[in-house]
Design a protein around this motif. Sequence first.
Motif, PDB file in Angstrom:
ATOM      1  N   LEU A  23       0.827  -1.203   0.000  1.00  0.00           N
ATOM      2  CA  LEU A  23       0.000   0.000   0.000  1.00  0.00           C
ATOM      3  C   LEU A  23       0.862   1.254   0.000  1.00  0.00           C
ATOM      4  CD1 LEU A  23      -2.724   1.491   0.271  1.00  0.00           C
ATOM      5  CD2 LEU A  23      -2.492   1.235   2.763  1.00  0.00           C
ATOM      6  N   VAL A 134      -5.058  -2.336  -4.545  1.00  0.00           N
ATOM      7  CA  VAL A 134      -5.275  -1.967  -3.144  1.00  0.00           C
ATOM      8  C   VAL A 134      -6.565  -2.593  -2.622  1.00  0.00           C
ATOM      9  CG1 VAL A 134      -5.778  -0.041  -1.592  1.00  0.00           C
ATOM     10  CG2 VAL A 134      -3.939   0.159  -3.266  1.00  0.00           C
ATOM     11  N   PHE A 151      -5.251   5.512   0.456  1.00  0.00           N
ATOM     12  CA  PHE A 151      -4.801   5.592  -0.938  1.00  0.00           C
ATOM     13  C   PHE A 151      -5.404   6.811  -1.633  1.00  0.00           C
ATOM     14  CE2 PHE A 151      -5.248   4.524  -5.456  1.00  0.00           C
ATOM     15  CZ  PHE A 151      -3.950   4.139  -5.765  1.00  0.00           C
TER      16      PHE A 151
END
Length: 493
Positions: A23, A134, A151
């Motif tokens: 991530l 993700v 994100f």
Amino acid sequence: MTDSGKTLIAPIAAADARRWKALCVLALMQFMLVLDITVVNVALPQIRTDLGFSQAGLAWVVDAYVLMAGGLLLLGGRLSDLLGRRRMFLVGITLFAVASALSGAATGPGMLIACRFAQGAAEALAAPAAFGLVALLFPDAKERAKAIGIFGGVAGLGGTLGPVISGLILHAFSWRWIFFINIPVAAATVLAVRRLVDESRAMAPRAAGRADVGGAALATAGLVSLVYGLIQAAGRAWGAPQVLIPLGAGLALLALFVAREHTAANPLVPLHFFSNRTRVTANVVALCFASVFFTLFFLMTFYFQQVHHYTALRTGLAYLPFGIAISAGIGVSSKLVTRVGVRALLGIGFVLGAIGMFALTDISAHGSYLTQVLPGMVLMAAGSGLCFCGFANASVHAVTSEDASLASGVQTAVQQVGGALGLAVLATLALRHATAAIRHGTGAAAATTMGTVVAFRIGAVILLVGAVAVWALFERVTTEEPVAVEVVLPAPA
């Protein structure tokens, strides 16, 4: 069951132990991709001088990137689902690095604009793939909501810090380094992703030929033509052929795109994708939000440099409170999204943004940064931080495994298109209003400020309408829904 009649399968695979490291890498690269949209704003005066741009042509340094990205993101999302998210991410990042190197080495306006188109195409390949990865790295619902919020928030932070980073680079080096700095980041990302992320796809490779390249071409050409016509209106009458012809051509091409999507065997966006009210509303209000967000940066940069005569470094530092406030908004939203829900986050975010834009209409040619700029800027930034997390989660509401990357492609595309349309419409209105004021004897600084205020008032109204739409049309979006599962293939050695 989803709104399209397809069943979402609950996750059965164990969470990848590398997911948080992955991530970090994916978010960092997304930060750089979004950063390249706004990082050029502070550098525009230097770019214009060094490469000989006209005032109208200078707008394409920004619009070439966002239009190509917005036009091709749907295709990029579909290719990620078909060919593999990891593969398309690596291809996109490699292209981005090459295009960045050539942008930094540009010798004329045509070369730089062409390279900016290439950078936008690279984002169209990489961004939806990264988002899809993700979403699938975090099978736990609560972890996934936080990861997607982080994100999306980091991506928004990239757009916000663009002017700050640009000012620092211009102070120490030259405008060319705002592009060269992408190269080592892209290289490190490629190496890290190959180690940390396994391949995933929603369909067999033989389905790759079903991607609707023709539809993507129609959408991109239509958007470019439409924005070109709107930009031309800044210096010409609305009835001039230079305005009407590209506007008409753009609308016709977009109409052909819509017709094709209704009849194509494998459209870029299947019709069932628009059957979910929350996803559709989220994408519409995201377009509205982006139109105001992009315009704020563009017009405030010229306000700082042309009205108050800030240096590039001082202009960048003037945006620093915006970056701090949006970071706070992102942090708060990533913690609250599982408690208060997406509708509350977006509704509050839009209202804060509208209040901030109304506060910024108090700016004047000889006003104070602390009293006239800073309060509105901080409120708009805090609202933006809440919105970025909300958009990221709402865009994947009730999606199936086949549409995981497509959903992110649609959401990112509408934000890019919204930014381009916002610049083309609101910045054009600001320029036309300023030009009219100068013709009536108003000084250049005061006229520029008056045009900016008009655009900000319209932007505030747009955000208020977005807030009403969120509260009225959103379903109850829960972060407890199972994420769509797909086959995860071992990474090649």
